[in-house]
Design a protein around this motif. Structure first.
Motif, PDB file in Angstrom:
ATOM      1  N   UNK A 390       0.852  -1.183   0.000  1.00 12.02           N
ATOM      2  CA  UNK A 390       0.000   0.000   0.000  1.00 12.02           C
ATOM      3  C   UNK A 390       0.890   1.236   0.000  1.00 12.02           C
ATOM      4  N   UNK A 391       0.549   2.225  -0.808  1.00 11.48           N
ATOM      5  CA  UNK A 391       1.373   3.426  -0.926  1.00 11.48           C
ATOM      6  C   UNK A 391       0.505   4.682  -0.962  1.00 11.48           C
ATOM      7  N   UNK A 392       1.041   5.754  -0.429  1.00  8.11           N
ATOM      8  CA  UNK A 392       0.415   7.074  -0.505  1.00  8.11           C
ATOM      9  C   UNK A 392       1.478   8.113  -0.804  1.00  8.11           C
ATOM     10  N   UNK A 393       1.071   9.149  -1.523  1.00  7.53           N
ATOM     11  CA  UNK A 393       1.925  10.323  -1.696  1.00  7.53           C
ATOM     12  C   UNK A 393       1.527  11.347  -0.643  1.00  7.53           C
ATOM     13  N   UNK A 394       2.509  11.944   0.023  1.00  7.33           N
ATOM     14  CA  UNK A 394       2.200  12.928   1.072  1.00  7.33           C
ATOM     15  C   UNK A 394       2.998  14.209   0.842  1.00  7.33           C
ATOM     16  N   UNK A 395       2.465  15.295   1.360  1.00 10.97           N
ATOM     17  CA  UNK A 395       3.204  16.563   1.386  1.00 10.97           C
ATOM     18  C   UNK A 395       2.724  17.360   2.587  1.00 10.97           C
ATOM     19  N   UNK A 396       3.550  18.262   3.040  1.00  9.00           N
ATOM     20  CA  UNK A 396       3.207  19.043   4.232  1.00  9.00           C
ATOM     21  C   UNK A 396       2.023  19.954   3.940  1.00  9.00           C
ATOM     22  N   UNK A 397       1.160  20.089   4.937  1.00  5.58           N
ATOM     23  CA  UNK A 397      -0.005  20.958   4.782  1.00  5.58           C
ATOM     24  C   UNK A 397       0.402  22.428   4.779  1.00  5.58           C
ATOM     25  N   UNK A 398       1.512  22.733   5.469  1.00  4.77           N
ATOM     26  CA  UNK A 398       2.012  24.110   5.522  1.00  4.77           C
ATOM     27  C   UNK A 398       3.409  24.165   4.920  1.00  4.77           C
ATOM     28  N   UNK A 399       3.706  25.206   4.194  1.00  8.68           N
ATOM     29  CA  UNK A 399       5.028  25.355   3.577  1.00  8.68           C
ATOM     30  C   UNK A 399       6.081  25.593   4.660  1.00  8.68           C
ATOM     31  N   UNK A 400       7.302  25.176   4.373  1.00  9.33           N
ATOM     32  CA  UNK A 400       8.398  25.406   5.301  1.00  9.33           C
ATOM     33  C   UNK A 400       8.612  24.278   6.296  1.00  9.33           C
ATOM     34  N   UNK A 401       7.812  23.208   6.211  1.00 11.81           N
ATOM     35  CA  UNK A 401       7.976  22.098   7.151  1.00 11.81           C
ATOM     36  C   UNK A 401       8.586  20.853   6.496  1.00 11.81           C
ATOM     37  N   UNK A 402       9.149  21.033   5.306  1.00 12.65           N
ATOM     38  CA  UNK A 402       9.672  19.883   4.570  1.00 12.65           C
ATOM     39  C   UNK A 402      10.822  19.194   5.318  1.00 12.65           C
ATOM     40  N   UNK A 447       2.862  11.390  12.639  1.00 11.22           N
ATOM     41  CA  UNK A 447       3.577  12.575  12.186  1.00 11.22           C
ATOM     42  C   UNK A 447       3.037  13.823  12.869  1.00 11.22           C
ATOM     43  N   UNK A 448       1.724  13.891  12.978  1.00  8.45           N
ATOM     44  CA  UNK A 448       1.096  15.065  13.596  1.00  8.45           C
ATOM     45  C   UNK A 448       1.202  15.013  15.115  1.00  8.45           C
ATOM     46  N   UNK A 449       0.882  13.846  15.694  1.00  7.47           N
ATOM     47  CA  UNK A 449       0.800  13.728  17.163  1.00  7.47           C
ATOM     48  C   UNK A 449       2.174  13.800  17.826  1.00  7.47           C
ATOM     49  N   UNK A 450       3.169  13.146  17.240  1.00  6.54           N
ATOM     50  CA  UNK A 450       4.507  13.113  17.848  1.00  6.54           C
ATOM     51  C   UNK A 450       5.393  14.275  17.430  1.00  6.54           C
ATOM     52  N   UNK A 451       5.319  14.628  16.156  1.00 11.70           N
ATOM     53  CA  UNK A 451       6.310  15.550  15.605  1.00 11.70           C
ATOM     54  C   UNK A 451       5.732  16.878  15.133  1.00 11.70           C
ATOM     55  N   UNK A 452       4.429  17.045  15.271  1.00 13.48           N
ATOM     56  CA  UNK A 452       3.820  18.322  14.921  1.00 13.48           C
ATOM     57  C   UNK A 452       3.832  18.634  13.441  1.00 13.48           C
ATOM     58  N   UNK A 453       3.835  17.606  12.598  1.00 17.67           N
ATOM     59  CA  UNK A 453       3.846  17.800  11.145  1.00 17.67           C
ATOM     60  C   UNK A 453       2.522  17.299  10.581  1.00 17.67           C
ATOM     61  N   UNK A 454       1.745  18.212  10.028  1.00 22.91           N
ATOM     62  CA  UNK A 454       0.485  17.816   9.406  1.00 22.91           C
ATOM     63  C   UNK A 454       0.704  17.680   7.906  1.00 22.91           C
ATOM     64  N   UNK A 455       0.189  16.573   7.343  1.00 17.23           N
ATOM     65  CA  UNK A 455       0.382  16.331   5.918  1.00 17.23           C
ATOM     66  C   UNK A 455      -0.953  16.065   5.246  1.00 17.23           C
ATOM     67  N   UNK A 456      -0.963  16.246   3.956  1.00 20.08           N
ATOM     68  CA  UNK A 456      -2.087  15.815   3.130  1.00 20.08           C
ATOM     69  C   UNK A 456      -1.609  14.609   2.325  1.00 20.08           C
ATOM     70  N   UNK A 457      -2.557  13.786   1.924  1.00 17.62           N
ATOM     71  CA  UNK A 457      -2.158  12.572   1.209  1.00 17.62           C
ATOM     72  C   UNK A 457      -3.076  12.347   0.011  1.00 17.62           C
ATOM     73  N   UNK A 458      -2.542  11.626  -0.973  1.00 19.21           N
ATOM     74  CA  UNK A 458      -3.328  11.248  -2.144  1.00 19.21           C
ATOM     75  C   UNK A 458      -2.667  10.039  -2.791  1.00 19.21           C
TER      76      UNK A 458
END
Length: 462
Positions: A390-402, A447-458
């Protein structure tokens, strides 16, 4: 409490989700005196499911380790996830133990992960024990036949439910009493016959003079040989909820389950690829250190925690250890044993021990720790992990968090050998790969709960 390698028992609890592994883990810790009371999944206070995500799902999502000191034995227990999506940590744990305890729900019978774990443990040469949980209900008589038909006649009950599932009666050491079904005497005879036939000299002695003439060591050694060779898979019965059979299960662990010198030897190799050759690690505290890292925890307070099984030698505080074929050693500033999320400092770890070191960045999953260059290029035979499907593409919801995302993903891949990350240049996508939708949803939530990084996926681009 000081103990020897011969006093250690290493046991991993595996099985389908919902069979009660965590509840049994908690019941054993309580009866064994490690905890004042058994934790509850409903109350969210178990030793093993301490991660917020585990409390949310009310299921284990990673392995947890705790130990019991009882009757001169040091028993290391590993609770594992039942979801197939999280079998990476489960299979990793099987590389660190002598005994795989496959837990079966008396109400549901044999399920998908029952079969998988029985087959995997057999292929890996790990001794197996079948534990039928939830005996307060369920058709245990039919389940014994089902287990024997599915996994072979070597599956034999070592105790049986009694008093309507409120207790169990021994069928091996002191075969007396009345079971809820079947004959205790017949069950005893079947298991003794199975044990003695593995060893020709024991069999001859038994046929000449009967069971009473066999010494305790003769019967014990034959029993261990049966477990090693898969000639016997004992079945025992418990109810983690009521406590029925839990104390008897602990007694069985002490008396019959293999110590690190009695289980099948670890499958170490030296070299890579076709040139790799088997090497022997001896459970001798005076030899060079050989230990294998089977679990990484990125703890927000302690930092990176590397959990390992010692196979040879003694690791002491302030020792110098090499990682794989590294040239520069690290210092063991602190040495820990684990009790769920708690880390308890210890002075040393002997062959058979499960311990941990903190804040050593170069240590990774499946790394071999050693104290001499004689053991450079040692590694365990690779574990047979399932393919990522199973695979997903993800990117940060906010810029600058890469950059923050990249660091967080690296930490998550360290913890789960079945979770991988790939950057696809042609589509400029970051892809995460795992074993299913739940697997990746949990990783995104972490990613969000531990590291504070919110992402979107598709879905990945074709």
């Amino acid at each position: 409490m000081p103990y020897t390698t011969q006093a250690i028992r290493n046991i991993a609890f595996v099985g389908h989700t919902g069979v009660g592994k965590t509840s049994l883990f908690e019941a054993l810790l309580h009866v064994g005196g490690t905890t004042p009371s058994a934790g509850s999944i409903d109350r969210g206070n178990t030793v093993s499911d301490y991660d917020p995500m585990e409390k949310h799902y009310a299921h284990s999502l990673n392995t947890a380790i705790a130990s019991i000191d009882r009757d001169g034995c040091h028993i290391n227990l590993i609770d594992t996830p039942g979801y197939a999506d999280f079998c990476g940590p489960t299979l990793s744990a099987l590389g660190a133990v002598e005994t795989c305890a496959i837990v079966v729900n008396a109400h549901n019978g044999i399920e998908l992960n029952t079969r998988r774990m029985m087959e995997y443990a057999k292929a890996r040469g790990v001794c197996r024990l079948l534990i039928v949980n939830k005996i307060d209900g369920g058709n245990c008589r039919a389940l014994i036949e089902q287990l024997r038909e599915t996994f072979g006649p070597e599956c034999l009950p070592i105790n049986l439910p009694a008093s309507g599932g409120k207790t169990v009666v021994d069928c091996f050491f002191k075969p007396s009493g009345v079971a809820d079904f079947g004959s205790v005497a017949e069950a005893h005879q079947r298991i003794v016959d199975q044990v003695v036939e593995i060893n020709e000299s024991v069999m001859d002695h038994y046929l000449e003079a009967g069971e009473q003439a066999l010494s305790g060591s003769e019967l014990h050694d034959a029993f261990e040989q049966c477990l090693r060779e898969g000639h016997l898979v004992p079945i025992c019965f418990v109810s983690a909820r009521t406590g029925a059979g839990v104390r008897e299960l602990l007694d069985l662990m002490v008396k019959l389950l293999p110590n690190p010198t009695e289980g099948n030897p670890p499958q170490f190799l030296k070299g890579v690829g076709a040139d790799a050759e088997p090497v022997v690690a001896v459970a001798d505290a005076s030899q060079h250190v050989i230990a294998d890292v089977f679990k990484i925890i990125n703890d927000p307070f302690v930092g990176k925690l590397s959990v390992f099984r010692v196979y040879q030698g003694t690791i002491k505080k302030d020792a110098q250890l090499f990682v794989d074929d590294g040239k520069k050693p690290f210092k063991v500033t602190h040495l820990y044993k684990l009790k769920g999320k708690d880390h308890i400092e210890i002075a040393q770890a002997i062959p058979g021990d499960i311990a941990a070191v903190a804040k050593i960045d170069e240590v990774h999953f499946d790394a071999v720790l050693h104290d001499s260059h004689d053991e450079d290029n040692f590694h365990l035979k690779p574990l047979d992990f399932p393919q990522r499907t199973f695979s997903l593409a993800i990117k940060t919801a906010a810029r600058g968090q890469e950059q923050k995302l990249a660091i967080a993903l690296l930490k998550l891949t360290e913890e789960d050998p079945c979770f991988t990350v790939e950057h696809r240049n042609e589509s400029n996508e970051t892809l995460i790969h795992g074993l299913g939708d739940l697997h990746l949803r949990v990783m995104i939530a972490r990613l969000h709960e531990r590291y504070g990084v919110e992402v979107t996926s598709h879905a990945p681009k074709e």
